[in-house]
Design a protein around this motif. Sequence first.
Motif, PDB file in Angstrom:
ATOM      1  N   THR A  87    -118.191  10.976  11.935  1.00 54.55           N
ATOM      2  CA  THR A  87    -118.962  11.631  12.999  1.00 54.55           C
ATOM      3  C   THR A  87    -118.538  11.074  14.358  1.00 54.55           C
ATOM      4  OG1 THR A  87    -120.783  11.803  11.447  1.00 54.55           O
ATOM      5  CG2 THR A  87    -121.307  12.183  13.750  1.00 54.55           C
ATOM      6  N   ASP A 146    -121.912  18.590  11.211  1.00 55.34           N
ATOM      7  CA  ASP A 146    -121.826  17.316  10.504  1.00 55.34           C
ATOM      8  C   ASP A 146    -122.337  17.501   9.079  1.00 55.34           C
ATOM      9  OD1 ASP A 146    -121.034  14.751  10.705  1.00 55.34           O
ATOM     10  OD2 ASP A 146    -122.882  13.997  11.598  1.00 55.34           O
ATOM     11  N   GLU A 147    -121.732  16.775   8.170  1.00 57.18           N
ATOM     12  CA  GLU A 147    -122.176  16.770   6.775  1.00 57.18           C
ATOM     13  C   GLU A 147    -122.343  18.183   6.218  1.00 57.18           C
ATOM     14  OE1 GLU A 147    -125.326  13.913   6.308  1.00 57.18           O
ATOM     15  OE2 GLU A 147    -124.257  12.443   7.517  1.00 57.18           O
TER      16      GLU A 147
HETATM   17 MG   LIG Z   1    -121.546  11.078   9.674  1.00 61.72          MG
END
Ligand SMILES: [Mg+2]
Length: 385
Positions: free
Chosen positions: A186, A252-253
């Motif tokens: 990230t 993200d993710e």
């Molecule tokens: Mg992350």
Amino acid sequence: MDEAVGDLKQALPCVAEAPTVHVEVHQRGGSTAKQEDIKQSVRKLLNRHSIVFGDYTWTEFDEPFLARHVQSVAIVDTELKAKDPQPIDLGACTVVLHVFQLNEGGPSSETLEEESENITAASHWVLPAAEFHGLWDSLVYDVEVKSHLLDYVTTTLLFSDKNVDSNLIAWNRVVLLHGPPGTGKTSLCKALAQKLTIRLSSRYRYGQLIEINSHSLFSKWFSESGKLVTKMFQKIQDLIDDKDALVFVLIDEVESLTAARNACRAGTEPSDAIRVVNAVLTQIDRIKRHCNVVILTTSNITERIDVAFVDRADIRQYIGPPSAAAIFKIYLSCLEELMKCQIIYPRQQLLTLRELEMIGFIENNVSKLSLLLSEISSCEARGRS
Ligand SMILES: [Mg+2]
Ligand SMILES: Nc1ncnc2c1ncn2[C@@H]1O[C@H](COP(=O)(O)OP(=O)(O)O)[C@@H](O)[C@H]1O
């Protein structure tokens, strides 16, 4: 076209001609000096230092104009590909100056209202942001992860015409970073967005980073969720419409999308779940063809990632746990920082791994602490593997 060629020469690693050296000039927040005047003063400063050794940052200036208007002048990214710092003859290089000011504002939240509930669907930064200053340099990888990402995205951006969106040219910029949690994926996405904004500031006046909050988006199901996603992407589209902006969309993710789909298949989630996931995928396909858009995605799981997502990624990069050498470098930079702020006092001399190698890892008063750090780093690396 000429302009694009000029840009390309500046931004790409030069093979045949003089190598390019990038210099990032951080203009003070309150300064209203013209970039051209700053560049002129910085060139004079650089002329006085013809040879530098690897990356180097100036923070103090004799010249009053620089002292008043400039926070720092940094020779950057020369060590991304070289294993050790190399002497650089600035006179023999093409020196490219990037002058930037940081946006201090912090992130704003994009909330979507659904009846009585508000969900934070995304966070939004205008780049370069004070929050991400120094992040790129703080991330340490053993292989050339950072230079590959930077070169790839820079090339794709510069090869497409800034003002022409195209379905025909396959220069998509969908990046997927995958690997175990806590390996900096990230952070690397945010740092890359900041770096590209500074690197390409002659082409795009500023950057926009929108971090889509997958968790909140996919953990709540509303009958209207699909429509909310469309609404959020409409806001993103408004940002894209300004062709002076370089727009980064961070999802993200992405495994939370996969989880939503699987739950739906298993019958434990209403079919709204699949509608939301499909809405997101459709919207990504719609915005990725815009030439000023970069889509950054991460996943903490490597094996079960949604094929729909893997297929959409133009560049996939595995980010693994750091080696003992990388751990040593991370600790060393943290300790240097703590000593600089005098949290660790008095200052201790610490050697780099290269310096330890050069003295054959022999223990003496100077090397003692660094050897201990090297031991701790090795233990840590063994513990993780
Ligand atoms: Mg992350
Ligand atoms: N290779 C690395 N070098 C320096 N710092 C790192 C590295 N990997 C992780 N970190 C630090 O660890 C923290 C967690 O990183 P994060 O980006 O959230 O990882 P991920 O998204 O892979 O779970 C951040 O503060 C980041 O700066």
